[in-house]
Design a protein around this motif. Structure first.
Motif, PDB file in Angstrom:
ATOM      1  N   THR A  50     -33.130  28.150   2.318  1.00  0.00           N
ATOM      2  CA  THR A  50     -33.779  27.587   1.429  1.00  0.00           C
ATOM      3  C   THR A  50     -35.021  27.325   2.012  1.00  0.00           C
ATOM      4  O   THR A  50     -35.631  28.106   3.030  1.00  0.00           O
ATOM      5  CB  THR A  50     -33.053  26.039   1.398  1.00  0.00           C
ATOM      6  OG1 THR A  50     -33.712  25.169   0.541  1.00  0.00           O
ATOM      7  CG2 THR A  50     -33.336  25.360   2.710  1.00  0.00           C
ATOM      8  N   CYS A  57     -34.000  25.025  -4.998  1.00  0.00           N
ATOM      9  CA  CYS A  57     -33.165  24.762  -3.695  1.00  0.00           C
ATOM     10  C   CYS A  57     -33.062  23.171  -3.653  1.00  0.00           C
ATOM     11  O   CYS A  57     -31.844  22.709  -3.440  1.00  0.00           O
ATOM     12  CB  CYS A  57     -33.905  25.166  -2.475  1.00  0.00           C
ATOM     13  SG  CYS A  57     -34.221  26.848  -2.557  1.00  0.00           S
ATOM     14  N   LEU A  96     -34.693  32.680  -3.502  1.00  0.00           N
ATOM     15  CA  LEU A  96     -33.981  31.382  -3.260  1.00  0.00           C
ATOM     16  C   LEU A  96     -33.671  30.513  -4.424  1.00  0.00           C
ATOM     17  O   LEU A  96     -34.278  30.686  -5.389  1.00  0.00           O
ATOM     18  CB  LEU A  96     -35.079  30.765  -2.450  1.00  0.00           C
ATOM     19  CG  LEU A  96     -35.576  31.036  -1.196  1.00  0.00           C
ATOM     20  CD1 LEU A  96     -36.534  30.316  -0.185  1.00  0.00           C
ATOM     21  CD2 LEU A  96     -34.394  31.485  -0.192  1.00  0.00           C
ATOM     22  N   PRO A  97     -32.520  29.764  -4.219  1.00  0.00           N
ATOM     23  CA  PRO A  97     -31.843  29.572  -3.077  1.00  0.00           C
ATOM     24  C   PRO A  97     -30.798  31.060  -2.883  1.00  0.00           C
ATOM     25  O   PRO A  97     -30.447  31.653  -4.066  1.00  0.00           O
ATOM     26  CB  PRO A  97     -31.029  28.417  -3.314  1.00  0.00           C
ATOM     27  CG  PRO A  97     -30.790  28.296  -4.615  1.00  0.00           C
ATOM     28  CD  PRO A  97     -32.055  28.884  -5.131  1.00  0.00           C
TER      29      PRO A  97
END
Length: 128
Positions: A50, A57, A96-97
Motif C-alpha cells: 500500500t 488502497c 497498488l493495492p
C-alpha cells in the motif's frame, strides 16, 4: 501465531481487528523477522502492499480489516511501498493495492487492485 504476533515481531503499530491482526511492517529488520519465521510455517502470509497516496488502497482498508477478522489463522502484513521499496521491488508490487500470498517463503498467488471478492477467494484457496 495469532494474537501474540505483535510481541513476537516487536510490532508496536499493528492494527487489531476483532479476531485478526494486520502487522504493519515499519523496517527491513521487522520484515526479515516476520518473513524468516513464516518460511517454516504452513500458515498463509498475505502481504498488503500500500501507500499513503493510494486512493484505492484507502478504499480497501475497511474491507481488508473485515477480511482479516474472518481469517485469524492467516497472517496479514501491511507494507508501505514508499517506506520499504526493496520489499516492494522484490515482489514486483508496481500497481497498488497489491496482495501477495506467500507460503513457506514462496509466492503462491496475488491479487492486484481493489478486488475484495477476489482477495477472499484466494485466501480460501490457500489458507489450508
Amino acid at each position: 501465531m495469532g494474537s501474540n504476533i505483535s510481541s513476537v515481531y516487536d510490532v508496536p503499530s499493528s492494527m487489531e481487528s476483532k479476531n485478526g491482526l494486520i502487522v504493519k511492517i515499519e523496517s527491513r529488520r521487522q520484515w526479515r523477522l516476520l518473513f524468516d519465521s513464516m518460511k517454516g510455517s504452513k500458515e498463509l502470509l498475505v502481504i498488503d502492499f500500500t501507500a499513503a497516496w493510494c486512493g484505492p488502497c484507502k478504499a480497501m482498508e475497511p474491507r481488508v480489516k473485515e477480511i482479516v477478522s474472518r481469517y485469524p489463522e492467516v497472517v496479514f502484513a501491511r507494507v508501505d511501498v514508499d517506506r520499504l521499496m526493496d520489499v516492494a521491488e522484490t515482489y514486483k508490487a508496481n500497481t497498488l493495492p497489491a496482495f501477495v500470498f506467500v507460503k513457506r517463503g514462496e509466492e503462491v498467488d496475488r491479487v492486484v487492485g481493489a478486488k475484495p471478492d477476489e482477495l477472499v477467494n484466494k485466501i480460501e484457496k490457500h489458507r489450508v
